[in-house]
Structures are given as structure tokens and as C-alpha cells.
Scaffold this active site. Structure first.
Site, PDB file in Angstrom:
ATOM      1  CG  HIS A   5      -2.114  -0.858   1.102  1.00 36.24           C
ATOM      2  ND1 HIS A   5      -3.254  -0.689   1.855  1.00 36.24           N
ATOM      3  CD2 HIS A   5      -2.372  -1.908   0.270  1.00 36.24           C
ATOM      4  CE1 HIS A   5      -4.150  -1.586   1.501  1.00 36.24           C
ATOM      5  NE2 HIS A   5      -3.631  -2.343   0.544  1.00 36.24           N
ATOM      6  CE  LYS A  20       2.851   3.404  13.445  1.00 32.27           C
ATOM      7  NZ  LYS A  20       3.506   3.108  12.168  1.00 32.27           N
ATOM      8  CE1 TYR A  61      -1.900   4.076   9.021  1.00 37.24           C
ATOM      9  CE2 TYR A  61      -0.644   3.043   7.264  1.00 37.24           C
ATOM     10  CZ  TYR A  61      -1.777   3.091   8.068  1.00 37.24           C
ATOM     11  OH  TYR A  61      -2.765   2.150   7.897  1.00 37.24           O
ATOM     12  CE1 TYR A  91      -6.632   3.883  10.429  1.00 40.68           C
ATOM     13  CE2 TYR A  91      -5.905   4.072   8.142  1.00 40.68           C
ATOM     14  CZ  TYR A  91      -5.785   3.502   9.405  1.00 40.68           C
ATOM     15  OH  TYR A  91      -4.817   2.566   9.629  1.00 40.68           O
ATOM     16  N   PRO A 150      -5.302   0.453  18.279  1.00 43.54           N
ATOM     17  CG  PRO A 150      -7.187  -0.740  17.615  1.00 43.54           C
ATOM     18  CD  PRO A 150      -6.577  -0.067  18.795  1.00 43.54           C
TER      19      PRO A 150
END
Length: 393
Positions: A72, A297, A385, A201, A293
């Protein structure tokens, strides 16, 4: 029995540590209180940082992850009814994440350990740790009605938040930090094609949602729920309807639904135990820290710990020097607290908090608007990220 390192906990962090130590010529035995099938059946995360992929390669178990994992290059943030893409690859100089289920990582590590003929003791309960404040630590366990003991040089506590490793440390030797969030994630796993080829998200007045996947044919979806919610109160139809209500019109139109393979509610908390070393006992992963979550991580922090620990033990046995082990806790915690900060920030940004009201929602939307329109802010998100690099000893 005797070995150089006893690893308490046979989940992905313990298995990865065992494989890395084996590749370095360091003897190890894994002691796991559950069965192998139970460990393999746990449904967990699936976003792997580059550091994790590199460690899987070092351990010789990355072949299937690279062949079947989904690279991704970005994520999407949904707020005020519209989606905005964060270009992870472009903002970080070519870095990316790989979507590959934790269950599959565990499977690959189990297969590699079995192929190497390494010892894993399942259904070992109860387990107790002894004399780790000396040079002669021991791990004792019961199996098939008999008590067994393993003498070793070091004990690696990879047995999670509820395990015996951290619980064996005297309370006055630990400093605990914790934040419990006033909500949880209701998650559904289903054999349906993902809504998008990248994670979405969502910040909405109804609460947070996440559209994720495990493969091109299996999806993982979450919605924020109150801490009082129970799984049995949510039918599949109720879940899909609530998810639709938190998506933009285009996403609602393309969402494919189906029967849930697994449904659960996970509470959210931030937790850190300091330090991570107590004589011959070294904690790793969830035994020492928990993150919500939101930032993906949890597994990645555990693998980073294991990367540091395997390297420190390799230096100890090769160079007969404890210098790296002496820095293990310090280096891990520097990275842990940065990940805790990012996970707390991202969670605070994307979720609806009961006491914040409409003002809080407007502040979140303003920050999101700034985030997606500021290259500096987007770069900060992207760098965290995809994962911060490991430091050198």
C-alpha cells in the site's frame, strides 16, 4: 533441560525472535501456555511496516508475505462526507506498508520453526519464572501432569499483556503508564472484496470507522462503539447498516456485504511498562506496551523490540559484551513512546469522544482539513504511519 534463551510466549513476536536467534546460531526454546491451534486462530492486525518486512526477510520467512501481501502506497481519510488520500510513498521517499494478516505471519513462522526442528512446548501451564535477577535464570512449567524446568542464560518475555513475564517482576521495580479510552472497536471479518484498494479511516459525527482488508477477497471492517456494547447485540445486518451510515455516498454504493466469519469488540488503551529489562528477563511486545490499533503499531512495535533484542543477544554471544543488552530497554522505549504518541494522536483525531460534543467534532474536522492540505502535516502522518527506522546500538 538447558538452552541459551527461553522465549515465553509463542505468538508472532516470540516466534520471530526464535527464528532470528536460530539464524544467529543461538539456541532457544519457546514455551507457550496455549495450543498451537489456539495461537494460530487469534484474529489480529495486518498492516506491516517496512521494518517488520525487513525482519521477516532476515529471519528467512518473507517469501509468502511478499508474494501474497498487498503493498500500500497510501491511505484515505474520510471526513465531512469526502475522502482525501495521503500519499505515503510520495511523502516518505518511496516507503510503503504491506497488508498481510498477522495470522499468516504466525503461520509462516510456525512452519519455519517446525522445518528447522526447533523446540516449541505448547500447552505448558502454569509457567513460572525464577532467579532472573541472577546469572542462572530458570523457567518452570507443567505439562501432561509433570513439572519441567529449563535452565538458561536469558528469558525473553513475549507472552502479551496478560502473561506471566511482566507479572513476575516486583511491583516496585515497574513504572506503569496507562490511558483507557471511553470506546472500543466492533470488528467484522468477512469473505467479501475490499471496499477500496487502500485503507479508509473515517471521522464522522456517528463515530469512527475503518475499512481494511486481509487479502483481495477478505475484508476487515470496524466501527467505534461504546464500552458498554456487547457483540451479541449486533447482528450482521446491524453492523453493515451502521458502517454504511459512516461512509461517503460513493463508498456506500460500492460496499459489498456478507456473513461475518468473526465478530468481536476490542477495548482501546495505551499502556507502557518501564523499564523493559530486569536482570536476565527482557520484555518484548505487548508484555511491555499496548497501543490503540488506530495507527497499526501493535505488531510492528513488537517486531521492532524483537529486532533490537535479537541483535543485542547476538552481540552478547559473539563479542562477550553486555553493552547492547544494557541499552535494550532505552532504545525500545524511545521508539515505543514515539509510537504511543502517534497512536494517541491519531486516535484522538479520528474518534468521537463522549464529552467533546459538537465543538470537539468541529475541531477535529478543522485539524483534518489542515492535515490533508498541508504537505508538512501530511508528511508527519506518513512518516509515522510507515514506521520509524530502528536505531543502532
Amino acid at each position: 533441560m538447558r538452552t541459551q534463551v527461553v522465549i515465553v510466549g509463542g505468538g508472532p513476536s516470540g516466534l520471530l525472535l526464535g527464528q532470528l536467534l536460530h539464524c544467529a546460531g543461538i539456541e532457544n526454546i519457546i514455551v507457550e501456555r496455549q495450543s498451537g491451534d489456539y495461537v494460530l486462530g487469534r484474529i489480529r492486525a495486518g498492516v506491516l511496516e517496512q521494518v517488520t518486512m525487513d525482519l521477516l526477510k532476515q529471519a528467512g520467512v518473507d517469501k509468502r508475505a511478499r508474494a501474497e501481501g498487498l503493498p500500500h502506497d497510501g491511505i484515505e481519510l474520510l471526513f465531512k462526507g469526502a475522502r482525501h488520500r495521503i500519499d505515503l510513498n510520495g511523502l516518505t521517499g518511496g516507503k510503503q506498508v504491506t497488508v498481510y494478516g498477522q495470522t499468516e505471519v504466525t503461520h509462516d513462522l510456525m512452519d519455519a520453526r517446525a522445518a528447522a526442528g526447533l523446540t516449541t512446548i505448547y500447552n505448558a501451564a502454569p509457567v513460572s519464572l525464577h532467579d532472573f535477577d541472577t546469572a542462572s535464570p530458570r523457567v518452570r512449567y507443567q505439562k501432561d501432569g509433570a513439572t519441567h524446568e529449563i535452565a538458561c542464560d536469558f528469558i525473553a518475555g513475549c507472552d502479551g499483556y496478560h502473561g506471566i513475564s511482566r507479572a513476575s517482576v516486583p511491583a516496585d521495580a515497574l513504572h506503569l503508564y496507562e490511558k483507557v479510552y471511553p470506546f472500543g472497536w466492533l470488528g467484522v471479518l468477512a469473505d467479501v472484496p475490499p471496499l477500496s484498494h487502500e485503507l479508509i479511516y473515517a471521522n464522522t459525527p456517528r463515530g469512527f470507522a475503518l475499512c481494511s482488508m486481509r487479502s483481495a477477497t477478505r475484508s476487515r471492517y470496524y466501527v467505534q462503539v461504546g464500552t458498554e456494547e456487547r457483540v451479541e447485540n449486533w447482528s450482521d445486518d446491524a453492523f453493515w447498516n451502521e458502517l454504511r451510515n459512516r461512509l461517503d455516498p460513493e463508498a456506500r454504493e460500492h460496499l459489498v456485504t456478507g456473513p461475518s466469519l468473526e465478530k468481536s469488540i476490542a477495548p482501546l488503551r495505551s499502556f507502557v511498562a518501564e523499564p523493559m529489562r530486569f536482570g536476565s528477563l527482557l520484555l518484548a511486545g505487548d508484555a511491555a506496551h499496548i497501543v490503540p490499533p488506530t495507527g497499526a503499531k501493535g505488531l510492528n512495535l513488537a517486531t521492532a523490540d524483537v529486532g533490537y533484542l535479537s541483535r543485542a543477544l547476538e552481540i552478547f554471544y559473539r563479542e562477550h559484551s553486555a553493552s547492547a543488552l544494557d541499552r535494550y530497554s532505552e532504545l525500545c522505549l524511545r521508539r515505543v513512546w514515539k509510537a504511543e504518541r502517534f497512536s494517541w494522536w491519531f486516535t484522538s483525531l479520528m474518534h468521537r469522544f463522549p464529552d467533546n460534543g459538537e465543538f470537539g467534532q468541529k475541531i477535529q474536522e478543522a485539524e483534518l482539513d489542515y492535515l490533508v492540505n498541508s504537505r508538512a502535516a501530511s508528511t508527519s502522518l506518513a512518516e509515522n504511519y510507515v514506521g520509524l527506522p530502528l536505531e543502532s546500538f
